[in-house]
Design an enzyme around this catalytic site. Structure first.
Site: not given
Ligand code: LMR
Length: 280
Positions: A46, A59, A82-84, A115, A118, A142, A190
């Site tokens: 992003r 993607n 993992i790819s968004n 997540d 964090r 996510h 990540m």
């Molecule tokens: C994240 O959670 O850091 C990743 O999914 C990358 C993002 O675009 O935020």
């Protein structure tokens, strides 16, 4: 690039064999052949102001093509995405595997570990605790409001209703995107989260019991509401998904967050499914 990355990784002192492959269809097939774990972080990141869903157009086809290659060369592998946008790319992989007749719902995972990583970090900053002791359950998906931390199930139920904390957990990725100012999104945290998940899967594959990680999987929990995939605590085992945990008891406030999550999640999942139907 790939041979360079392989040379770099091959200097790490683990008992392993490292091989780099050229980014050609035959190189990809050779890299995937017989793999037990395929971790897909590919795609564009992003830029400030973008949501993860804004990455869909680029993607989706990248993940679709990698899924096709994996379905052909490593149909029994555990696929870790993992790819968004993860909420849509995981259903894309499922649709491709279904089309190839090799879909095993127990072996497809959206990596939502970051997540939880964090959430425990942010909680520890508020409570002055060691983040490794904070075990925060995070369910849903996510991205944004689909990320639902359940503080009522932690040792700090007083944090339910802390709007600032909730916002940090739901939009933690945006903090990194803003700080990188156009140069991408989280890579190192990540990588740590992806490595933690992959290692948990390996430990479970080797017979360790009670390995539980949150992950976005083909889940029965909200299928009655048309939501095929959902992240909750999942016990891992030699066959991949061993047991999907229920969401459990939540407060009325958390239930509202879950309702918002379900509505967004359904749209994200349907978008992935529709993409494969239109662009097989
Ligand atoms: C994240 O959670 O850091 C990743 O999914 C990358 C993002 O675009 O935020």
């Amino acid at each position: 690039m790939a041979p360079g990355v392989a040379a770099d990784i091959s200097h790490i002192n683990t008992k392993s064999k490292v091989t780099g492959y050229d980014p050609t269809p035959s190189g990809l097939a050779a890299a995937l052949k017989g793999a037990e774990i395929v971790l897909i972080p590919a795609g564009v990141p992003r830029k400030p102001g973008m949501t993860r869903d804004d990455l869909f157009n680029t993607n989706a086809s990248i993940v679709r093509d990698l899924a096709k290659a994996a379905a052909e060369s490593a149909p029994d592998a555990n696929i870790l995405v993992i790819s968004n946008p993860v909420n849509s790319t995981v259903p894309i992989v499922a649709e491709i595997f279904k089309a190839k007749g090799v879909y095993n719902p127990k072996r497809l995972f959206g990596v939502t570990t970051l997540d939880v990583v964090r959430a425990s970090r942010f909680v520890s900053e508020i409570k002055n605790t060691d983040p490794k002791d904070e075990n925060i359950v995070v369910v849903g998906g996510h991205s944004g409001v689909t990320i639902v931390p359940l503080f009522s199930q932690s040792s700090h139920p007083d944090l339910v209703g802390n709007a600032e904390l909730l916002n940090r957990v739901q939009f933690g990725g945006d903090e990194v995107v803003k700080a990188k100012d156009g140069a991408g999104s989280a890579t190192l945290s990540m990588a740590m989260a992806g490595a933690r998940f992959a290692e948990s899967l390996l430990r479970a594959a080797q017979g360790e019991k009670g390995v539980v990680e949150p992950t976005f999987v083909d889940s029965p929990l909200y299928k009655d509401q048309g939501v095929e995939f959902f992240a909750s605590k999942v016990e891992l085992g030699p066959s991949g998904v061993e047991k999907i945990h229920e969401v459990g008891k939540v407060t009325a406030e958390e239930q509202k967050l879950l309702d918002a999550c379900i509505s967004d999640l359904k749209k994200n999942i349907d978008k992935g499914v529709a993409f494969v139907a239109q662009n097989p």
